[in-house]
Design a protein around this motif. Structure first.
Motif, short mmCIF file in Angstrom:
data_model
loop_
_atom_site.label_atom_id
_atom_site.label_comp_id
_atom_site.label_asym_id
_atom_site.label_seq_id
_atom_site.Cartn_x
_atom_site.Cartn_y
_atom_site.Cartn_z
N VAL A 1 48.84 48.83 52.89
CA VAL A 1 47.63 48.04 52.58
C VAL A 1 47.74 48.04 51.00
O VAL A 1 47.60 46.78 50.48
N PHE A 2 48.37 48.73 50.34
CA PHE A 2 48.57 48.60 48.82
C PHE A 2 49.52 47.56 48.53
O PHE A 2 49.39 46.77 47.55
N VAL A 3 50.64 47.25 49.47
CA VAL A 3 51.61 46.32 49.10
C VAL A 3 50.74 45.03 48.83
O VAL A 3 51.18 44.20 48.55
N GLY A 4 50.10 44.78 50.31
CA GLY A 4 49.46 43.59 50.22
C GLY A 4 48.16 43.41 48.92
O GLY A 4 48.26 42.25 48.55
N VAL A 5 47.68 44.37 48.44
CA VAL A 5 47.15 44.21 47.30
C VAL A 5 47.78 43.90 46.11
O VAL A 5 47.39 43.20 45.38
N GLY A 6 49.04 44.79 46.03
CA GLY A 6 49.73 44.32 44.91
C GLY A 6 50.15 42.99 44.71
O GLY A 6 50.25 42.38 43.83
N ALA A 7 50.62 42.29 46.02
CA ALA A 7 51.20 40.88 45.98
C ALA A 7 50.03 40.06 45.64
O ALA A 7 50.36 39.16 44.71
N LEU A 8 48.79 40.27 46.10
CA LEU A 8 47.59 39.43 45.63
C LEU A 8 47.42 39.49 44.16
O LEU A 8 47.23 38.66 43.52
N VAL A 9 47.42 40.74 43.61
CA VAL A 9 47.40 40.99 42.16
C VAL A 9 48.31 40.11 41.39
O VAL A 9 48.08 39.47 40.39
N TYR A 10 49.70 40.16 41.72
CA TYR A 10 50.75 39.68 41.37
C TYR A 10 50.55 38.12 40.91
O TYR A 10 50.75 37.28 40.02
N PHE A 11 50.14 37.53 42.19
CA PHE A 11 49.89 36.02 42.26
C PHE A 11 48.73 35.78 41.59
O PHE A 11 48.73 34.34 40.95
N CYS A 12 47.78 36.42 41.61
CA CYS A 12 46.55 36.08 40.94
C CYS A 12 46.93 35.96 39.14
O CYS A 12 46.45 34.99 38.42
N ALA A 13 47.58 37.21 38.93
CA ALA A 13 47.96 37.32 37.40
C ALA A 13 48.89 36.28 36.86
O ALA A 13 48.58 35.57 35.82
N LEU A 14 49.74 35.84 37.89
CA LEU A 14 50.64 34.95 37.50
C LEU A 14 49.93 33.47 37.33
O LEU A 14 50.32 32.68 36.38
N VAL A 15 49.08 33.18 38.20
CA VAL A 15 48.11 32.01 38.13
C VAL A 15 47.55 31.77 36.72
O VAL A 15 47.31 30.88 36.28
N VAL A 16 46.77 32.99 36.30
CA VAL A 16 46.34 32.98 35.07
C VAL A 16 46.89 32.60 33.91
O VAL A 16 46.72 31.99 32.91
#
Length: 468
Positions: A430-445
């Motif tokens: 589950v954390f892997v999925g959360v981490g991927a989401l955080v990474y791409f959201c941060a990169l978009v910002v």
């Protein structure tokens, strides 16, 4: 995008199938299967000798010439020669692989070459969006057959049969989209293929050296069970590299066409810059994530696989270096400078072989991983040097650093979750999925270029992103 999504689907299918195979066959028998497939990869190169790259290049740059039929004739001849050699070397091959599989290998080779030939033609005819779908079709078909036969009790034979069936299914579907002139090719068609293949053959050797030289050398020094763990670590590292591979494959025909029409123009320079920008998009966070939870994720494959944790980290870093190297080599090949890639690949292959033999003999599988990493670093250095001599190279340090920052933010979030909640296998997934989401959201910002790329590829306009 189609190529990337197809590779993503392919990787997921292979991921699930590999878990079933490792848990059903066990480390030793799965390791034997890996050795057979590694040998197949090398004899495939011996049956190709740069023909694949030559066909792709010549077909992509012009509508003149009958390179499809010429390539098919050469391929059949090369296969016949290699098949005879394999049959004659059967006893030695069987002893090396640990199972009686020479005749199976000859059949697998035919299936592999047919599948590769069809994909090569489609790539050259600028139908990458079609050929990209063949890989997930092949791996999905392979996985279904392999899992069914292995569970039914056919063991390694079932795994090998699934591999062949998957390749044939993809080739049959892909052949429907291939267009060619059925007339006999001219002598010039053969000559133009030869003029490119005489340099490009080493590119195939280089690619295979990076992918499986360590496996072949490991078979001389360690048990099949360790090879199984090493291969799983390599597969996970390769999973992170699919986006960079997709970029190389997609850009080759485009750069080839541009350079044949306009020479090395500003458009080619920009395409290389974009390729370098996104080559590490997935593998940079993959390396950081592997350091955090790699040992836990490896447990999915069964008991004992978590011993490959440090191997996973080293191979992921090697994959990162190789991903950037591939963008330079693809560009050199596409602008018709296979002579330069030949020099790079010659040094790479020699260094990889020597390092693997020396370090694996001395340090076992850690030596193999270090050898792979060092050769990737050497290849990247040489490819940058030669590329910068013939084309303006713009390294996008700013965008790469933003990807690293986003990966750092992801790591902080995942580490906090691990500390607060725990590190059971289910939670980590589950954390892997959360981490991927955080990474791409941060990169978009933090990255305007990435944000623009996302907006340009979305089927619908997103006001918040567009207005940023």
């Amino acid at each position: 995008m189609i190529d990337f999504l197809s590779r993503l689907a392919m990787s997921f299918s292979g991921f699930v199938a590999t878990i079933v195979l490792t848990r059903t066959l066990g480390q030793t028998r799965y390791g034997a299967y890996v050795v057979v497939i590694s040998v197949l990869a090398w004899v495939t190169i011996a049956s190709n000798l740069g023909l694949e790259q030559a066909i792709k290049k010549r077909v992509s740059e012009t509508t003149d010439g009958n390179y499809v039929v010429a390539g098919a004739i050469i391929q059949i001849g090369l296969y016949a020669i290699v098949a005879v050699c394999l049959w004659l070397a059967g006893p030695y091959l069987n002893a090396y692989m640990g199972i009686d599989a020479t005749l199976i290998l000859i059949g697998l080779l035919a299936a592999r070459l047919i599948g590769d030939f069809v994909q090569t033609i489609l790539d050259g005819q600028h139908l990458v969006h079609v050929s990209s779908l063949l890989s997930p079709i092949e791996l999905t078909s392979r996985s279904i057959v392999q899992v069914s036969l292995v569970i039914a009790g056919f063991g390694i034979t079932g795994a090998v049969a699934g591999y062949a069936i998957g390749a044939v299914v993809a080739a049959l579907i892909g052949s429907y989209f291939v267009s060619f002139d059925p007339s006999l090719p001219s002598r010039q068609d053969f000559a133009r293929l030869k003029s490119y293949a005489q340099f490009s053959w080493l590119s195939s050797v280089k690619g295979r050296t990076f992918l499986s030289m360590d496996t072949l050398v490991l078979a001389l020094f360690v048990s099949n069970s360790l090879i199984a763990v090493y291969e799983i670590a390599w597969n996970l590292a390769s999973l992170f590299a699919i986006f960079g591979s997709s970029i190389s494959r997609t850009l080759f025909p485009e750069i080839s066409k541009l350079s044949s029409e306009e020479g090395v123009s500003g458009e080619v320079v920009e395409l290389l810059r974009v390729a370098l920008t996104y080559a590490g998009l997935f593998i940079i966070p993959g390396l950081v994530g592997g350091a955090l939870v790699g040992d836990i994720v490896l447990q999915i494959y069964g008991p004992g696989f978590d011993t490959g944790y440090y191997i996973l980290l080293m191979l992921t870093f090697a994959r990162l270096l190789y991903g950037y190297q591939s963008q330079f080599l693809t560009t050199l090949d596409a602008i018709d400078r296979p002579d330069l890639t030949f020099r790079i690949n010659a040094v790479f292959v020699a260094a990889n072989l020597v390092l693997n033999l020396a370090l694996t003999w001395r340090f076992g599988w850690y030596g193999a991983a270090v050898a792979t990493t060092l050769s990737a670093a050497l290849g990247l250095t040489l490819s940058y040097y030669y590329a910068s001599r013939v084309i303006t190279v713009v390294i996008p340090f700013d965008e790469i650093s933003k990807q690293a920052v986003a990966a750092g933010i992801m790591a902080a979030v995942v580490y906090a979750l691990l500390a607060l909640v725990g590190d059971s296998l289910a939670l980590v997934l589950v954390f892997v999925g959360v981490g991927a989401l955080v990474y791409f959201c941060a990169l978009v910002v933090i990255s305007h270029e990435f944000r623009t790329t996302v907006v340009d590829n979305l089927p619908l306009r997103v006001p918040t992103l567009v207005g940023s």
